[in-house]
Design an enzyme around this catalytic site. Structure first.
Site, PDB file in Angstrom:
ATOM      1  N   ASP A  22      32.352  41.271  39.200  1.00 50.11           N
ATOM      2  CA  ASP A  22      31.243  41.302  40.148  1.00 50.11           C
ATOM      3  C   ASP A  22      30.879  39.890  40.608  1.00 50.11           C
ATOM      4  OD1 ASP A  22      29.301  42.428  41.677  1.00 50.11           O
ATOM      5  OD2 ASP A  22      27.983  43.011  40.027  1.00 50.11           O
ATOM      6  N   HIS A  74      36.298  37.805  48.113  1.00 50.24           N
ATOM      7  CA  HIS A  74      37.276  38.772  47.603  1.00 50.24           C
ATOM      8  C   HIS A  74      38.653  38.133  47.467  1.00 50.24           C
ATOM      9  CE1 HIS A  74      34.253  41.772  47.761  1.00 50.24           C
ATOM     10  NE2 HIS A  74      34.252  41.936  49.065  1.00 50.24           N
ATOM     11  N   LEU A 130      51.717  43.764  28.481  1.00 45.86           N
ATOM     12  CA  LEU A 130      50.352  44.114  28.895  1.00 45.86           C
ATOM     13  C   LEU A 130      50.344  45.285  29.883  1.00 45.86           C
ATOM     14  CD1 LEU A 130      47.247  43.247  29.136  1.00 45.86           C
ATOM     15  CD2 LEU A 130      47.963  41.998  31.171  1.00 45.86           C
TER      16      LEU A 130
HETATM   17  C1  FPP Z   1      32.407  42.867  43.443  1.00 49.46           C
HETATM   18  O1  FPP Z   1      31.846  41.796  44.106  1.00 49.46           O
HETATM   19  C2  FPP Z   1      33.807  42.953  43.748  1.00 49.46           C
HETATM   20  C3  FPP Z   1      34.404  43.985  44.381  1.00 49.46           C
HETATM   21  C4  FPP Z   1      33.730  45.199  44.860  1.00 49.46           C
HETATM   22  C5  FPP Z   1      35.845  43.928  44.629  1.00 49.46           C
HETATM   23  C6  FPP Z   1      36.624  43.436  43.487  1.00 49.46           C
HETATM   24  C7  FPP Z   1      37.990  43.259  43.899  1.00 49.46           C
HETATM   25  C8  FPP Z   1      38.734  42.175  43.645  1.00 49.46           C
HETATM   26  C9  FPP Z   1      38.274  41.010  42.870  1.00 49.46           C
HETATM   27  C10 FPP Z   1      40.114  42.152  44.060  1.00 49.46           C
HETATM   28  C11 FPP Z   1      40.909  42.874  43.035  1.00 49.46           C
HETATM   29  C12 FPP Z   1      42.307  42.693  43.282  1.00 49.46           C
HETATM   30  C13 FPP Z   1      43.274  43.326  42.611  1.00 49.46           C
HETATM   31  C14 FPP Z   1      44.642  42.969  42.912  1.00 49.46           C
HETATM   32  C15 FPP Z   1      42.976  44.339  41.599  1.00 49.46           C
HETATM   33  P1  FPP Z   1      30.723  42.113  45.164  1.00 49.46           P
HETATM   34  O2  FPP Z   1      31.381  42.209  46.495  1.00 49.46           O
HETATM   35  O3  FPP Z   1      29.954  43.292  44.749  1.00 49.46           O
HETATM   36  O4  FPP Z   1      29.885  40.798  45.068  1.00 49.46           O
HETATM   37  P2  FPP Z   1      28.305  40.666  45.245  1.00 49.46           P
HETATM   38  O5  FPP Z   1      27.706  41.521  44.176  1.00 49.46           O
HETATM   39  O6  FPP Z   1      28.082  39.219  45.020  1.00 49.46           O
HETATM   40  O7  FPP Z   1      27.996  41.112  46.618  1.00 49.46           O
END
Ligand code: FPP
Length: 247
Positions: free
Chosen positions: A21, A38, A132
């Site tokens: 997050d 992201h 893994l």
């Molecule tokens: C939360 O941050 C993150 C997400 C909803 C997306 C997570 C995805 C990735 C990190 C990419 C994953 C990649 C692979 C290859 C699995 P948020 O957008 O909710 O952040 P905020 O709470 O600060 O708005």
């Protein structure tokens, strides 16, 4: 001494689950769009996967996209789906080099054909790797998963394949998307939010929970090591007394 150096090799969590997050806030703090967060979140995934391989963690489950995330603005949903399916496609070669097996849990029916094909291909091409297990929770939510399991069990009861008296914890576990995967030992959530947010609610029943203020794109090997060191100081009692555990 670094946290990495403090890790006891004989008590590495077998299964680590992470709610990644804070990508949006990380980008905002830099005056950038959420997309930038992201993209950097994917780089953190790469780093943490390598660290888990080196530490000998057996399962790493990452909450990449929840059922509720479908409600975000369409542009962000499309961007995330594309970003993840391309990142996974590109990752196949590295996964094979590191003996990593990719698994995806979640409602794949909601993905585009292209994303679903990419993910199926990644699972197929890495299925023989026995290092893994990298489990990506995509279009996943615990309530969706439990409803889905209940439907499958009810169908079997209706057709006479099983009797309701046979329904026990193992049977329910075996109908979840995580069938065959041990429950997480350690669950980490980044970005200072103290919630489970519909993630592995059945499976986290006895997991140790670790929360950090660090935003996901900044979560690195040392941050992971800190969480593991913290985990190793805890006594896991599974409902028993301290005396019973130390016998
Ligand atoms: C939360 O941050 C993150 C997400 C909803 C997306 C997570 C995805 C990735 C990190 C990419 C994953 C990649 C692979 C290859 C699995 P948020 O957008 O909710 O952040 P905020 O709470 O600060 O708005």
């Amino acid at each position: 001494m670094t946290y990495r150096e403090q890790i006891r090799k004989d008590r590495i969590p077998r299964h680590i689950a992470i709610i990644m997050d804070g990508n949006g806030r990380w980008a905002k703090a830099r005056g950038k769009e959420r997309f930038f967060g992201h993209q950097n979140g994917v780089l953190a995934v790469d780093k943490i996967t390598v660290a888990c391989v080196e530490l000998g963690v057996e399962y790493l489950t990452l909450y990449a996209f929840s059922t509720e995330n479908w409600n975000r603005p369409t542009a962000e949903v499309d961007f995330l789906m594309d970003l993840m399916s391309e990142a996974i496609k590109k990752y196949i070669e590295k996964a094979c080099k590191n003996n990593v097996r990719l698994l995806v849990i979640g409602d794949m029916s909601r993905l585009t054909d292209k994303s679903r094909n990419n993910l199926n291909e990644a699972m197929r091409l890495t299925e023989k790797n026995d290092g893994l297990k990298l489990v990506i929770a995509l279009s996943y939510s615990s309530r969706w998963e439990i409803v889905d399991a209940v439907k499958k069990i009810a169908e079997k009861a209706k057709s006479g394949e099983l009797d309701p008296s046979q329904i026990d914890e193992d049977l329910v576990s075996n109908h979840l998307t995580t069938a065959g995967i041990p429950d997480p030992d350690l669950m980490i959530r980044t970005s200072g939010e103290y919630r489970i947010s519909n993630f592995l609610m059945w499976q986290l029943s006895y997991s140790e929970l670790y929360f950090t203020e660090t935003l996901w794109p900044d979560f690195d090997e040392e941050e992971l090591s800190k969480a593991i060191v913290d985990y190793q100081k805890r006594e896991r009692r599974f409902g028993k007394t301290s005396e019973q555990i130390s016998k």
